[in-house]
Design a protein around this motif. Structure first.
Motif, mmCIF file in Angstrom:
data_model
loop_
_atom_site.group_PDB
_atom_site.id
_atom_site.type_symbol
_atom_site.label_atom_id
_atom_site.label_comp_id
_atom_site.label_asym_id
_atom_site.label_seq_id
_atom_site.Cartn_x
_atom_site.Cartn_y
_atom_site.Cartn_z
ATOM 1 N N UNK A 143 17.599 -5.416 -5.874
ATOM 2 C CA UNK A 143 17.702 -6.269 -4.687
ATOM 3 C C UNK A 143 16.821 -5.735 -3.552
ATOM 4 N N UNK A 144 16.842 -4.412 -3.371
ATOM 5 C CA UNK A 144 16.020 -3.809 -2.305
ATOM 6 C C UNK A 144 14.537 -4.077 -2.573
ATOM 7 N N UNK A 145 14.137 -4.003 -3.851
ATOM 8 C CA UNK A 145 12.739 -4.268 -4.184
ATOM 9 C C UNK A 145 12.415 -5.763 -4.040
ATOM 10 N N UNK A 146 13.369 -6.592 -4.461
ATOM 11 C CA UNK A 146 13.179 -8.038 -4.321
ATOM 12 C C UNK A 146 13.037 -8.436 -2.856
ATOM 13 N N UNK A 147 13.863 -7.824 -2.023
ATOM 14 C CA UNK A 147 13.818 -8.121 -0.577
ATOM 15 C C UNK A 147 12.448 -7.745 0.008
ATOM 16 N N UNK A 148 11.897 -6.614 -0.475
ATOM 17 C CA UNK A 148 10.565 -6.202 0.007
ATOM 18 C C UNK A 148 9.499 -7.199 -0.447
ATOM 19 N N UNK A 149 9.616 -7.681 -1.681
ATOM 20 C CA UNK A 149 8.647 -8.654 -2.203
ATOM 21 C C UNK A 149 8.675 -9.930 -1.362
ATOM 22 N N UNK A 150 9.869 -10.299 -0.880
ATOM 23 C CA UNK A 150 10.014 -11.538 -0.091
ATOM 24 C C UNK A 150 9.218 -11.509 1.217
ATOM 25 N N UNK A 151 8.883 -10.311 1.678
ATOM 26 C CA UNK A 151 8.078 -10.216 2.912
ATOM 27 C C UNK A 151 6.589 -10.454 2.620
ATOM 28 N N UNK A 152 6.259 -10.636 1.351
ATOM 29 C CA UNK A 152 4.878 -10.841 0.895
ATOM 30 C C UNK A 152 3.954 -9.725 1.400
ATOM 31 N N UNK A 153 4.306 -8.478 1.114
ATOM 32 C CA UNK A 153 3.534 -7.365 1.667
ATOM 33 C C UNK A 153 2.213 -7.149 0.927
ATOM 34 N N UNK A 154 1.282 -6.532 1.633
ATOM 35 C CA UNK A 154 0.047 -6.086 0.979
ATOM 36 C C UNK A 154 0.264 -4.673 0.416
ATOM 37 N N UNK A 155 1.148 -3.928 1.099
ATOM 38 C CA UNK A 155 1.447 -2.555 0.685
ATOM 39 C C UNK A 155 2.963 -2.364 0.691
ATOM 40 N N UNK A 156 3.499 -1.832 -0.417
ATOM 41 C CA UNK A 156 4.933 -1.525 -0.476
ATOM 42 C C UNK A 156 5.113 -0.007 -0.500
ATOM 43 N N UNK A 157 6.001 0.479 0.366
ATOM 44 C CA UNK A 157 6.383 1.899 0.376
ATOM 45 C C UNK A 157 7.715 1.998 -0.362
ATOM 46 N N UNK A 158 7.732 2.713 -1.483
ATOM 47 C CA UNK A 158 8.956 2.829 -2.281
ATOM 48 C C UNK A 158 9.482 4.257 -2.196
ATOM 49 N N UNK A 159 10.703 4.403 -1.700
ATOM 50 C CA UNK A 159 11.260 5.748 -1.528
ATOM 51 C C UNK A 159 12.354 6.009 -2.566
#
Length: 235
Positions: A143-159
């Motif tokens: 869900x946390x990753x899906x939520x990040x995808x929903x922002x349509x990012x160019x760069x994702x920071x995964x911790x």
């Protein structure tokens, strides 16, 4: 795409990062490896605007973002999936995903990205009306990753995406990291599981006590005696 030069970051009087420089090129998966407390999460928080550097430069797509407010940084195209997942427990899966698209206005695009998230994570579709606090750790990570995808990012920071997950779920999460990268999203990954991280990354940096002590291709780091002994359990 992302260029960090000589940043220092402090928590009160304690220096967490010293003179750190890294760069991430468009289309790459770059991983940061190092022991707990080395400064990896601090670096991600500084990029996403949750912490401000004392000195140094952070540029994203040639614009300076050092010390800017977090929401401005999100708007510029960076999404942060924090350690410990941090989903909104009292909201449903669907509401969490909608929040990811909070800054977007393109209704049709939002709907199609929502479908895409459900295709990547069918489990979330099954649970879309469920409160996210009732999900398993692995489902919350999806869900946390899906939520990040929903922002349509160019760069994702995964911790620490694999933290506390069963081995099978770790495998799934890393498959997804590769998929979103192939889909055109650049990834900066902090991960305790150095073997897994280096198996998907193109390059990596080793951070020890707030400094970058080594960098190179993922392959070079995987075969480095130093790295093997310290982080890969090799002898």
């Amino acid at each position: 795409m992302l260029k960090i030069e000589n940043i220092d970051v402090f928590y009160g009087n304690i220096q967490a990062l010293r003179d750190v420089s890294i760069e991430v090129n468009e289309g790459e998966i770059v991983t940061l490896i190092g022991a707990n407390g080395a400064g990896k999460s601090t670096l991600l928080k500084t990029i996403s605007g949750l912490l401000k550097p004392k000195k140094g430069k952070i540029e994203f797509l040639s614009n300076s973002i050092a010390g800017k407010q977090a929401q401005i940084i999100v708007k510029s195209g960076i999404s942060h999936v924090p350690e410990g997942r941090r989903v909104f427990a009292n909201l449903t899966v669907e509401e969490n995903l909608e929040l990811g698209a909070f800054l977007r206005k393109d209704k049709a695009g939002i709907n199609s990205d929502m479908q895409k998230v459900y295709e990547i994570f069918p489990r979330l579709l099954e649970r879309k009306k469920q409160h996210s606090g009732t999900l398993s750790g692995g489902e919350q990570q999806m869900l946390a990753m899906g939520r990040a995808i929903m922002a349509k990012p160019k760069l994702v920071l995964l911790d620490e995406p694999s933290m506390g997950l069963a081995p099978l779920m770790v495998k799934t999460i890393f498959e997804v990291i590769k998929d979103i990268n192939q889909d055109g999203t650049t990834v900066l990954l902090v991960e305790q599981n150095a073997n897994m991280a280096l198996s998907v990354a193109s390059r990596g940096y080793v951070i020890e006590t707030g400094r970058v002590v080594l960098s190179g291709s993922a392959n070079d780091l995987q075969t480095s005696e130093e790295v093997r002994q310290a982080y890969l359990g090799g002898h």
